[in-house]
Write a protein that holds these residues in place. Structure first.
Motif: not given
Length: 751
Positions: A380-384, A473-483
Motif C-alpha cells: 500500500x505504499x504507492x497508493x498511500x 475505475x482503476x484510479x478509484x480502486x487505487x485511492x481506496x488502497x491507501x492505508x
C-alpha cells in the motif's frame, strides 16, 4: 285455622302470645318489631345499620321493667303511602299544565276519587304515567319502553314550537315529608325523543325549598329503585295500579314466579326473613363474645406461654449476639491478612522474574508489529503516498466530464436555433449587412433563444485529459488502497515497544527476587473455614430467634382478639339471654303470623268472592294454598275449578276478591288506581263491586271510568262514597284534554 278463630284472633294476639311465652313484655317485642319494620322500609335501611339499631334496642329493652297498661297501644303499623298529586305538562293528550289532585279532604270518611273521561280522553295515560314515574323501564324491554313513551309530547304544543313535556308524581310516605318524582322528555324537530331526565325531590311538609334534589342516573338508579320498592314494591304494583278489564290476567298467572314474589312482598315475608336474619346475627355475635369470655383460662395459659417464650427469646438473642461478636473479630483479622497478602502481591509485580516475563512478551509484540508494517508497506505504499494526487485527478476528471455533458446538451438544445439562423442569414439582404452585424444578430438571437428555453450559459472548462472509464475505475480502486492511518499507528506502536524495552532492560538488573506469600494464604484459608462454620451457627441461631418472635406475635394477636370488647360476665350473659328470648319470640311470632295471614287470605278471599259473585253457592271452597302460594277454587263435589276457563268478567271478579284478600293481610297500606273497572260487568256485579269492594279496599281509591259504565244506580252509589269527583274534559276540535272538577253532566237522570 277456623273462620271463627280468624274473626276473634288478631296480629296483636299473636304478638302477645309470642312475647309472654318467652318471658318478654309484649310492648318490648312490639317496639322491636315496629322499629325493625321502619328500618326495613326506610331510605337508609342497610343491613349493618338495621342490626346495630336492633342490638341497641335489645340492650335498652333488656333493662325495661314496665308493661303497657293499654293493649290497644300495640296496634302494629303498616307502611302507608298516599298519592298527593299528578302533574302532566304537555304530556300526551294533556295540553299545558294539568294537575290531578289526589289529596283526600280532611276528616272525610269517603275513600274514592272518581275520575271520568270519554274513551281517548287520557285515562290510560294516567295509569301509564304513574307506572313509568315509579318504575321506569322495569318489567319492560327497551323496545316496549321506546314504543310506549317515544311520543309523550302533546301534538298541539309541538305544533306551536314546544319541544319538552313532563310528568311528575308527588307522594307522601310519612307525615313529615313528601317526595316528588319528575320525568322530563326533550324532542327534536322530527318529534323524536332525544333525552329523558328523571329527578327525585324531597321536601318537608309545608316547605317550598327542597331538602334534596337528585337527578337519577345509571350510577344511582339501583338506589332509587330500592327506595321505590320500599314504598310501593314493583312486585305488588299489579295489586294497586291496574286496568280493571285486564286484572283477569292476574289469576291466569297464578302459577308464575312474579305472582308468588308479589304475594311474598305483600304479606311481608321479606321483612320477616330479614328480621330473623338480623336477630340471628346479633345472637351469634353475643355467642362469640361469650366464647371470648369463656376463654379466660386460655388467656392465662397463653400469658404463661408468652412469658416462657420471652425468656427463651432473650437467651437465643444472647447466643446470637455472642456468635456475631466472634464473627466480627474473625472477619476483622481476615480482612487484615488479605490486605497483607495483597501488599506482597503488589510488590511482586516489580520482581526480576516478572520483568523478564514482560520483556519476552513485549519483544514478541514488537516482532509482530514490524512484520505487519513490512506487509502494509509493500502492498500500500504507492497508493498511500499518491492518495492526495489521485483524489485531485479524479476530481478534475469529473469536472471535465460534467462540462462535456453540458456542452452536448446545450448544443442539442441550440441545434434548431442554429438551423433557423443559417437559413435566415442565407437569404439575400439589401442593403447587405456587415460581417460584424451578422455576428451580433446571431449572438443576440442565441441569448434570447436560451432565455426562452431555460438553457443555462455554459462556463468553458478546458479538457486536459482523455481517458477511458476503465482507467477511471482503476484510479478509484487505487485511492481506496491507501492505508496511511494504519501505517502511522503501526509505526507509533513499534516506537513505543522499543522505548518500553529499553526501560525494562534497565530495570531488570536492579529488580529484587519474588517474596513468598504461601504462609499468609494458608492462614487465610484456615480463617475462611472457621468463619464459614460460624456463619452456619449464626443462621441456626437467627432462625431460632425469628421462630420465637413469630410464635410470640401469634400469641399476642390471640390475646388481643380474646380481649376485644370484653364486658363483665354477668352483663354480657344478661344481654345474650334476652337476645335469645327475643329470637325465640320473633321466630314464634313470624311463624304464627304467617300462618294467620295465609288463613286470613283464604278467609277474606272466600268472603269477598261470595259477596261479589251473582251465582251464590257455586263455589264449594275458595282458599289460598300456602305450599304452592296459589289461589284455588273447588266446587261442592271437591273438584278444582279451572279459573283460566272462566269468563273475562268472572276472572275479573275472582282477581278483585284476591286483591282484596291480599290488601287485608298486607304489611303495606297503598293507594289503589283502577282504570275502567266496570266495563265488562253486569249491573249486579257492578253494584257488588262498588258496595263491598271499592268502599273498603284502601283509604285512597282512584277510579278512572268511562261514560259507558255509568247508570243512574252507579251515579247514586258513587255520590254516596266519593270524596272527590274530577273530569277529563277532551276538546274534540282542539284535540287535547284538560282536568276540571265535576263529573259527566249528561248522566243526570240516566236510567
Amino acid at each position: 285455622m277456623q273462620d271463627s278463630s280468624l274473626k276473634s284472633k288478631t296480629e296483636v294476639d299473636i304478638l302477645k302470645e309470642a312475647a309472654l311465652n318467652n318471658n318478654i313484655f309484649p310492648n318490648t317485642l312490639y317496639k322491636i318489631l315496629q322499629s325493625a319494620k321502619i328500618d326495613h322500609y326506610s331510605e337508609n335501611g342497610s343491613s349493618a345499620k338495621r342490626r346495630q339499631r336492633i342490638k341497641e334496642e335489645i340492650i335498652q329493652y333488656s333493662k325495661e321493667k314496665k308493661i303497657l297498661s293499654d293493649d290497644s297501644a300495640l296496634k302494629l303499623q303498616v307502611q302507608a303511602v298516599d298519592f298527593i298529586e299528578l302533574k302532566l305538562n304537555n304530556y300526551k293528550t294533556y295540553y299545558g299544565k294539568q294537575t290531578l289532585n289526589f289529596k283526600m279532604p280532611v276528616q272525610s270518611e269517603e275513600n274514592i276519587i272518581l275520575v271520568g273521561g270519554m274513551n281517548g280522553a287520557g285515562k290510560t295515560t294516567i295509569l301509564k304515567a304513574l307506572r313509568v314515574l315509579l318504575y321506569g323501564k322495569r318489567n319492560m324491554t327497551d323496545l316496549e319502553y321506546k314504543e310506549q313513551f317515544a311520543n309523550t309530547i302533546n301534538n298541539r304544543f309541538f305544533s306551536e314550537g314546544g319541544r319538552e313535556s313532563s310528568a311528575e308524581l308527588t307522594l307522601s310516605v310519612d307525615s313529615d315529608y313528601t317526595h316528588t318524582i319528575k320525568l322530563v322528555w326533550q324532542y327534536d324537530n322530527a318529534k323524536r325523543m332525544i333525552s329523558e331526565t328523571r329527578t327525585l325531590i324531597k321536601r318537608r311538609n309545608g316547605s317550598v325549598r327542597p331538602i334534596s334534589n337528585n337527578i337519577i342516573t345509571n350510577n344511582n338508579l339501583d338506589t332509587f329503585n330500592r327506595l321505590i320498592d320500599g314504598w310501593l314494591p314493583l312486585e305488588s304494583s299489579p295489586y294497586f295500579i291496574f286496568d280493571g278489564e285486564e286484572i283477569s290476567t292476574l289469576v291466569a298467572s297464578r302459577n308464575s314466579t312474579k305472582f308468588k314474589d308479589a304475594i311474598n312482598r305483600m304479606i311481608g315475608l321479606m321483612f320477616y326473613d330479614n328480621l330473623k336474619s338480623d336477630i340471628d346475627f346479633i345472637v351469634k355475635d353475643y355467642e362469640r363474645s361469650l366464647a371470648k369470655m369463656a376463654d379466660s383460662a386460655k388467656v392465662n395459659h397463653i400469658n404463661k406461654m408468652v412469658g416462657a417464650l420471652k425468656t427463651e427469646l432473650k437467651e437465643a438473642e444472647e447466643k446470637l449476639e455472642r456468635v456475631d461478636m466472634y464473627l466480627s473479630g474473625r472477619n476483622t483479622k481476615l480482612s487484615d491478612l488479605r490486605k497483607q497478602r495483597n501488599d506482597i502481591l503488589m510488590k511482586n509485580r516489580d520482581t526480576r522474574d516478572v520483568i523478564v516475563k514482560e520483556i519476552s512478551q513485549l519483544e514478541e509484540r514488537l516482532k509482530n508489529e514490524k512484520n505487519n508494517l513490512n506487509t502494509l508497506y509493500k502492498k500500500n505504499i504507492i497508493p498511500t503516498i499518491l492518495k492526495d494526487k489521485i483524489n485531485l485527478l479524479s476530481k478534475r476528471l469529473n469536472e471535465e466530464q460534467l462540462a462535456q455533458e453540458k456542452v452536448i446538451r446545450s448544443t442539442a438544445a441550440l441545434k434548431p436555433y442554429e438551423e433557423f439562423m443559417n437559413q435566415l442569414l442565407a437569404k439575400p439582404l439589401s442593403p447587405a449587412l456587415t460581417e460584424q452585424q451578422l455576428v451580433q444578430i446571431q449572438e443576440l438571437g442565441k441569448t434570447i433563444w436560451m432565455e426562452d428555453h431555460n438553457i443555462s450559459k455554459i462556463e468553458e472548462v478546458e479538457v486536459l485529459h482523455d481517458i477511458t472509464n476503465d482507467t477511471k475505475k482503476m484510479l478509484s480502486n487505487l485511492a481506496s488502497n491507501a492505508k496511511a492511518d494504519q501505517i502511522k499507528n503501526v509505526i507509533r506502536n513499534i516506537s513505543k515497544y522499543e522505548n518500553d524495552l529499553k526501560n525494562l532492560n534497565r530495570r531488570v538488573s536492579l529488580a529484587p527476587s519474588a517474596v513468598d506469600a504461601s504462609e499468609i494464604e494458608r492462614e487465610i484459608e484456615v480463617l475462611n473455614r472457621d468463619v464459614g462454620d460460624k456463619e452456619k451457627t449464626r443462621r441456626v441461631r437467627r432462625n431460632k430467634v425469628n421462630q420465637i418472635k413469630e410464635e410470640l406475635t401469634k400469641l399476642m394477636h390471640e390475646l388481643r382478639r380474646l380481649g376485644e370488647n370484653i364486658e363483665s360476665d354477668s352483663e354480657l350473659q344478661k344481654k345474650y339471654d334476652f337476645s335469645k328470648r327475643v329470637q325465640n319470640a320473633v321466630n314464634h311470632y313470624t311463624e304464627q303470623v304467617l300462618n294467620w295471614k295465609v288463613a286470613l287470605i283464604s278467609f277474606e278471599f272466600k268472603e269477598m268472592l261470595s259477596a261479589l259473585f251473582r251465582k251464590q253457592n257455586e263455589f264449594g271452597n275458595a282458599y289460598f294454598d300456602e305450599k304452592s302460594m296459589c289461589i284455588r277454587i273447588k266446587n261442592e263435589a271437591g273438584t278444582e275449578i279451572p279459573i283460566e276457563e272462566r269468563s273475562a268478567g268472572e276472572k275479573q271478579i275472582i282477581s278483585s276478591a284476591f286483591i282484596w284478600a291480599m290488601t287485608k293481610a298486607s304489611d303495606l297500606d297503598l293507594p289503589v288506581v283502577i282504570d275502567t273497572p266496570l266495563g265488562r260487568l253486569d249491573s249486579h256485579h257492578r253494584n257488588n263491586l262498588i258496595t263491598h269492594f271499592y268502599r273498603k279496599l284502601s283509604k285512597q281509591v282512584v277510579i278512572l271510568s268511562t261514560d259507558t259504565e255509568i247508570t243512574k244506580e252507579y251515579m247514586e252509589l258513587m255520590e254516596q262514597n266519593t270524596a272527590k269527583q274530577l273530569m277529563l274534559d277532551y276538546n274534540e276540535q282542539e284535540k287535547y284534554t284538560v282536568i276540571r272538577e265535576g263529573y259527566f253532566e249528561f248522566t243526570k237522570g240516566v236510567s
